[in-house]
Motif scaffolding. Sequence first.
Motif, PDB file in Angstrom:
ATOM      1  N   GLU B 154      -4.824  -7.572   8.668  1.00 49.52           N
ATOM      2  CA  GLU B 154      -5.840  -6.621   8.203  1.00 49.52           C
ATOM      3  C   GLU B 154      -5.900  -5.377   9.071  1.00 49.52           C
ATOM      4  OE1 GLU B 154      -8.989  -8.186   5.848  1.00 49.52           O
ATOM      5  OE2 GLU B 154      -6.874  -8.258   5.218  1.00 49.52           O
ATOM      6  N   PHE B 155      -5.116  -5.374  10.135  1.00 48.99           N
ATOM      7  CA  PHE B 155      -5.260  -4.316  11.141  1.00 48.99           C
ATOM      8  C   PHE B 155      -4.514  -3.039  10.740  1.00 48.99           C
ATOM      9  CE2 PHE B 155      -3.825  -2.590  15.419  1.00 48.99           C
ATOM     10  CZ  PHE B 155      -5.041  -1.984  15.696  1.00 48.99           C
ATOM     11  N   ASP B 156      -5.266  -1.910  10.701  1.00 49.48           N
ATOM     12  CA  ASP B 156      -4.685  -0.591  10.426  1.00 49.48           C
ATOM     13  C   ASP B 156      -4.756   0.250  11.688  1.00 49.48           C
ATOM     14  OD1 ASP B 156      -4.801  -1.487   7.816  1.00 49.48           O
ATOM     15  OD2 ASP B 156      -6.586  -0.300   7.310  1.00 49.48           O
ATOM     16  N   LEU B 157      -3.703   1.014  11.940  1.00 47.07           N
ATOM     17  CA  LEU B 157      -3.741   1.906  13.117  1.00 47.07           C
ATOM     18  C   LEU B 157      -2.863   3.126  12.920  1.00 47.07           C
ATOM     19  CD1 LEU B 157      -4.480   2.511  16.132  1.00 47.07           C
ATOM     20  CD2 LEU B 157      -2.468   1.165  16.780  1.00 47.07           C
ATOM     21  N   GLU B 158      -3.425   4.285  13.276  1.00 47.63           N
ATOM     22  CA  GLU B 158      -2.641   5.515  13.384  1.00 47.63           C
ATOM     23  C   GLU B 158      -2.725   5.988  14.829  1.00 47.63           C
ATOM     24  OE1 GLU B 158      -0.777   6.762  11.060  1.00 47.63           O
ATOM     25  OE2 GLU B 158      -1.565   5.668   9.318  1.00 47.63           O
ATOM     26  N   ILE B 159      -1.601   6.488  15.351  1.00 49.25           N
ATOM     27  CA  ILE B 159      -1.606   7.078  16.700  1.00 49.25           C
ATOM     28  C   ILE B 159      -1.242   8.547  16.571  1.00 49.25           C
ATOM     29  CG2 ILE B 159      -0.551   7.050  19.000  1.00 49.25           C
ATOM     30  CD1 ILE B 159       0.011   4.083  18.653  1.00 49.25           C
ATOM     31  N   TYR B 160      -2.026   9.410  17.188  1.00 51.31           N
ATOM     32  CA  TYR B 160      -1.759  10.849  17.151  1.00 51.31           C
ATOM     33  C   TYR B 160      -1.596  11.393  18.561  1.00 51.31           C
ATOM     34  CZ  TYR B 160      -3.661  10.315  12.437  1.00 51.31           C
ATOM     35  OH  TYR B 160      -3.896   9.910  11.158  1.00 51.31           O
ATOM     36  N   VAL B 161      -0.741  12.409  18.673  1.00 50.74           N
ATOM     37  CA  VAL B 161      -0.541  13.043  19.981  1.00 50.74           C
ATOM     38  C   VAL B 161      -1.264  14.385  19.977  1.00 50.74           C
ATOM     39  CG1 VAL B 161       1.151  13.798  21.684  1.00 50.74           C
ATOM     40  CG2 VAL B 161       1.754  12.001  20.053  1.00 50.74           C
TER      41      VAL B 161
END
Lengths: 162, 449
Positions: B154-161
């Motif tokens: 169920e885990f959603d993740l976005e990483i931004y720099v």
Amino acid sequence: MVKFSEHTMKEVEAIIARYPQGKQKSALIPLLHLAQEEFGGWLSAEAMDHVASILSIESIEVYEVATFYSMFNLQPVGKHVLEVCQTGPCMLRGSDDIIAYIKSKLGIGVGETTADGMFTLKTVECLGACGYAPMMQMGMHYKEHLTPERVDQIIADCYNHK
Amino acid sequence: MARKLLLEKAHVEGIRQFDVYRREGGYAAVEKALKMEPVAIVEEVKKSGLRGRGGAGFATGLKWSFLAKPEGVPRYLVCNADESEPGTFKDRYLMEFIPHLLIEGLIVSSFALGSNRTYIYIRGEYAWIVGILEQAIAEAKQNGFLGKNILGTEFDLEIYVQRGAGAYICGEETALIESLEGKRGNPRIKPPFPAIKGLWDCPTVVNNVETLAAVVPIMNLGAEEYAKIGVGRSTGTKLISACGNINKPGVYEIDMTISVEEFIYSDEYCGGIANGKRLKACIPGGSSVPILPANLLLKTAKGETRYMNYESLSEGGFASGSMMGSGGFIVLDEDQCIVRHTLTLARFYRHESCGQCSPCREGTGWMEKILHKIESGKGVSSDIDLLWDIQSKIEGNTICPLGDAAAWPVAAAIRHFRDEFEWHVNHPSLCLTQNYGLAHYADELSVVA
Ligand SMILES: Cc1cc2nc3c(=O)[nH]c(=O)nc-3n(C[C@H](O)[C@H](O)[C@H](O)COP(=O)(O)O)c2cc1C
Ligand code: SF4
Ligand code: FES
């Protein structure tokens, strides 16, 4: 009128989408980087006003930020900006001599631009390259392990590539 | 050879690419973590004894356990890649050579903390590293380790720099948050702490690059194994960026049981002092921590061997010790002038003060001016006392620790090298052409305060 190209505007939209709804002000610093790149290496009042209107914030909010961060140029600069680090660790490895060498080679002082508009010389504080000192930043790149010969080469390369 | 946990694979050919990193065992920590309860991961990090690698050395698991979890409010993890403390270039090395290690650590940590949107705030000058990180993020996403329903969970993740734009103060966590909100980097008054009210007023954890990367070996080895490496409360490995007058400047991963002497002189690390010179002094943990003369660096005031770990480096307090700090190890040889070196640091802090508090804004300016006066042979004896007085009035009287960070290097330079300052004052023309050298090593060091 200064205005981002259509291509840049796509990038601008992608940047704004990184933040939650209503938090578009967070895009300010990334947009100022884009503006500085696109509008000749510095931020004019028009460029900053353009960024303000894209983000729906007041111009003063942009000026406040642009004046705080040392990477934003508020005056026109030469085509190449040589930013030589002068902090302790670089000093220990001879940055004073490199600064003196560039000054005499280009015939300008710190903060000045050569008459042909090619080079601006700046001194900056630690850039996180202390182990590869002396060093300078040129645009998006670091030039490390500087010697007079390497400085000569870097400057010659700038003229050759025009 | 010391055991390497972070940089072991950093020089495998092509390790910046997802496929190579994966083939070398990468992203196993994510697979393991996503099968665990988030609180169990926080417990593991607590048990590992991991301490923040950004400078303060605060227990990471404990910090994570302070994160508030109000219903319906997002939480954020922010990775501090602002790395601007003079002498420090280890985070850059890690991100440049093995970017997937950081991304992997961020995925595990974000899951543990419940962050679905994680930011890497990187100093603006590291422009080329932004591309390296974004490439790694895109690859991780293509392979199902980022985005929606990671590995079918169920885990959603976005990483931004996010790139900064040149301001040391943005490394301070609340200034960093302000900057990430699109404002000037003015530190906030604490409390409230970011764990309660951070990015966009939501609960936030800010951790250093190396700290978050270290979560990967903690997951892979298990907390108990990780905690066995090192000594006492200095568990795991530490990245040290070594610079100044040594034969082999660079980034080294150490296990914290080696002595300072071994670190400086062995060929595995700094390879000794450059040009056959002698060691004069060293700032072992980034420009903000106290400088130590050679004798107090290699041995404590009690005459015991000094080791490269948190406890040993601070042994003796500020009277005769220093700190691990950020691991920026700056070595000065016998020909270096302490006054000049301290002046460059004072100039740095004056330049970087955000200007909110008068002791810091005015004090850093005064210290630079007085040091400049002494260095250029125009100082008088009372200037040294004035300098001492100013630094003592900054410390503890400011909103953020930059004030202390500016005061400590000046205090330590006077404390241990007062005779060199006096020599400048007493030899106004000689000091322009000559260095004080190592003469004062004949004497026992006098402690000023
Ligand atoms: C003036 C100042 C500058 C700082 N610069 C950095 C930095 O560049 N990188 C960093 O990780 N922490 C820096 N810190 C420490 C952060 O405030 C914070 O403690 C750290 O990011 C927490 O992460 P950690 O617990 O993983 O070390 C700085 C602190 C101060 C006061
Ligand atoms: S101590 Fe210095 S840097 Fe920190 S908030 Fe005050 S003026 Fe700003
Ligand atoms: S002191 Fe010059 S890069 Fe750090």
